[in-house]
Design a protein around this motif. Sequence first.
Motif, PDB file in Angstrom:
ATOM      1  N   ALA A  86     -72.648 -47.099  52.621  1.00  0.00           N
ATOM      2  CA  ALA A  86     -73.085 -46.118  51.624  1.00  0.00           C
ATOM      3  C   ALA A  86     -71.917 -45.647  50.759  1.00  0.00           C
ATOM      4  O   ALA A  86     -70.840 -45.322  51.269  1.00  0.00           O
ATOM      5  N   LEU A  87     -72.144 -45.615  49.464  1.00  0.00           N
ATOM      6  CA  LEU A  87     -71.191 -45.046  48.511  1.00  0.00           C
ATOM      7  C   LEU A  87     -71.630 -43.623  48.206  1.00  0.00           C
ATOM      8  O   LEU A  87     -72.768 -43.389  47.761  1.00  0.00           O
ATOM      9  N   VAL A  90     -63.654 -39.286  47.699  1.00  0.00           N
ATOM     10  CA  VAL A  90     -63.608 -40.752  47.733  1.00  0.00           C
ATOM     11  C   VAL A  90     -65.005 -41.310  47.996  1.00  0.00           C
ATOM     12  O   VAL A  90     -65.627 -40.958  49.006  1.00  0.00           O
ATOM     13  N   PRO A  91     -65.523 -42.191  47.120  1.00  0.00           N
ATOM     14  CA  PRO A  91     -66.872 -42.743  47.305  1.00  0.00           C
ATOM     15  C   PRO A  91     -67.011 -43.636  48.536  1.00  0.00           C
ATOM     16  O   PRO A  91     -68.013 -43.585  49.240  1.00  0.00           O
ATOM     17  N   MET A  92     -66.016 -44.479  48.787  1.00  0.00           N
ATOM     18  CA  MET A  92     -66.008 -45.339  49.973  1.00  0.00           C
ATOM     19  C   MET A  92     -64.573 -45.646  50.352  1.00  0.00           C
ATOM     20  O   MET A  92     -63.734 -45.844  49.476  1.00  0.00           O
ATOM     21  N   GLY A  93     -64.295 -45.694  51.641  1.00  0.00           N
ATOM     22  CA  GLY A  93     -62.938 -45.907  52.109  1.00  0.00           C
ATOM     23  C   GLY A  93     -62.395 -47.273  51.745  1.00  0.00           C
ATOM     24  O   GLY A  93     -63.137 -48.226  51.493  1.00  0.00           O
ATOM     25  N   GLY A  94     -61.086 -47.368  51.705  1.00  0.00           N
ATOM     26  CA  GLY A  94     -60.440 -48.633  51.408  1.00  0.00           C
ATOM     27  C   GLY A  94     -59.005 -48.432  50.958  1.00  0.00           C
ATOM     28  O   GLY A  94     -58.459 -47.326  51.021  1.00  0.00           O
ATOM     29  N   LYS A  95     -58.393 -49.509  50.500  1.00  0.00           N
ATOM     30  CA  LYS A  95     -57.011 -49.481  50.040  1.00  0.00           C
ATOM     31  C   LYS A  95     -56.981 -49.378  48.517  1.00  0.00           C
ATOM     32  O   LYS A  95     -57.706 -50.091  47.820  1.00  0.00           O
ATOM     33  N   VAL A  96     -56.119 -48.506  48.000  1.00  0.00           N
ATOM     34  CA  VAL A  96     -55.984 -48.344  46.556  1.00  0.00           C
ATOM     35  C   VAL A  96     -55.195 -49.523  45.994  1.00  0.00           C
ATOM     36  O   VAL A  96     -54.015 -49.692  46.300  1.00  0.00           O
ATOM     37  N   SER A 104     -74.183 -34.266  44.904  1.00  0.00           N
ATOM     38  CA  SER A 104     -73.107 -33.456  45.482  1.00  0.00           C
ATOM     39  C   SER A 104     -72.005 -34.371  45.992  1.00  0.00           C
ATOM     40  O   SER A 104     -72.287 -35.375  46.664  1.00  0.00           O
ATOM     41  N   ALA A 105     -70.761 -34.030  45.688  1.00  0.00           N
ATOM     42  CA  ALA A 105     -69.621 -34.855  46.092  1.00  0.00           C
ATOM     43  C   ALA A 105     -69.546 -34.978  47.607  1.00  0.00           C
ATOM     44  O   ALA A 105     -69.628 -33.983  48.326  1.00  0.00           O
ATOM     45  N   GLY A 106     -69.404 -36.219  48.077  1.00  0.00           N
ATOM     46  CA  GLY A 106     -69.200 -36.456  49.497  1.00  0.00           C
ATOM     47  C   GLY A 106     -70.448 -36.542  50.331  1.00  0.00           C
ATOM     48  O   GLY A 106     -70.436 -37.115  51.425  1.00  0.00           O
ATOM     49  N   SER A 107     -71.579 -35.986  49.853  1.00  0.00           N
ATOM     50  CA  SER A 107     -72.790 -35.965  50.677  1.00  0.00           C
ATOM     51  C   SER A 107     -73.960 -36.725  50.056  1.00  0.00           C
ATOM     52  O   SER A 107     -74.799 -37.258  50.797  1.00  0.00           O
ATOM     53  N   SER A 108     -74.037 -36.809  48.739  1.00  0.00           N
ATOM     54  CA  SER A 108     -75.127 -37.554  48.097  1.00  0.00           C
ATOM     55  C   SER A 108     -74.775 -39.038  48.044  1.00  0.00           C
ATOM     56  O   SER A 108     -73.665 -39.406  47.655  1.00  0.00           O
ATOM     57  N   ILE A 109     -75.714 -39.895  48.414  1.00  0.00           N
ATOM     58  CA  ILE A 109     -75.493 -41.342  48.371  1.00  0.00           C
ATOM     59  C   ILE A 109     -75.853 -41.872  46.987  1.00  0.00           C
ATOM     60  O   ILE A 109     -76.979 -41.721  46.520  1.00  0.00           O
ATOM     61  N   VAL A 110     -74.881 -42.495  46.321  1.00  0.00           N
ATOM     62  CA  VAL A 110     -75.091 -43.081  45.000  1.00  0.00           C
ATOM     63  C   VAL A 110     -75.691 -44.475  45.129  1.00  0.00           C
ATOM     64  O   VAL A 110     -76.514 -44.897  44.310  1.00  0.00           O
TER      65      VAL A 110
END
Length: 233
Positions: free
Chosen positions: A76-77, A118-124, A218-224
Amino acid sequence: MKRDVKIEMKDIKWPEKAGFIIAAPGFKYIGIAGVIAALAMGLGGAVSGGIGLGLFAFVCWFFRDPERTIPPQSNALVSPADGKVISIETIENSTVVSGSCIRVCIFMNVFNVHVNRVPMGGKVEKVTYFPGKFFNASLDKASEHNERNALVIKTPQGAVYGVVQIAGLIARRIVCHIKPGDRLERGKRYGMIRFGSRLDLHLPLNTNIAVTLGQKVSAGSSIVGYLGREHEK
């Protein structure tokens, strides 16, 4: 040419939990508003004092930093910002990620929480600053013509997406403490834009979009949306 926008890339690390429920970049502005309120009460009358206190209360409220419940779905993003979805479209030749992508635009008004997550974890993979103008952030041309700061992030499953902080007509202070090589976790705080603006997501074409035009998120809680399973190993 003189730049009016300030991209602040200081070492501002948001804590795992907000100690004061106030975002760290707001401390300076709250202090200034407090001094103005004190002067208004001390040197002016009741009306001036009331206005000063009102200003102080608004600045404290604007920089609020509430906790959010992060969805558990691994693909989920989540939304990077509070606000309203104003555009969902497929674009070619993205200036943020290579090739075509789905762009989801989220407009933040002055009443929204302005801490970005952050929408989804990972490396920048890359952090890119784009100089530009200061059109109203709700306009389509803001995505390509306004001053902005973009992150390109690669997830552990190999998907690559971009998230872009965009300055607006009034919002001219972008805060971002992320550097190339940083490893991010989904839903964690990474920056903010002061006094209303916009964030764009540049997502892989196989993303299953879960929001609709006009939807409030809402940032962090709503799934785009959900990243395509083909990225998973």
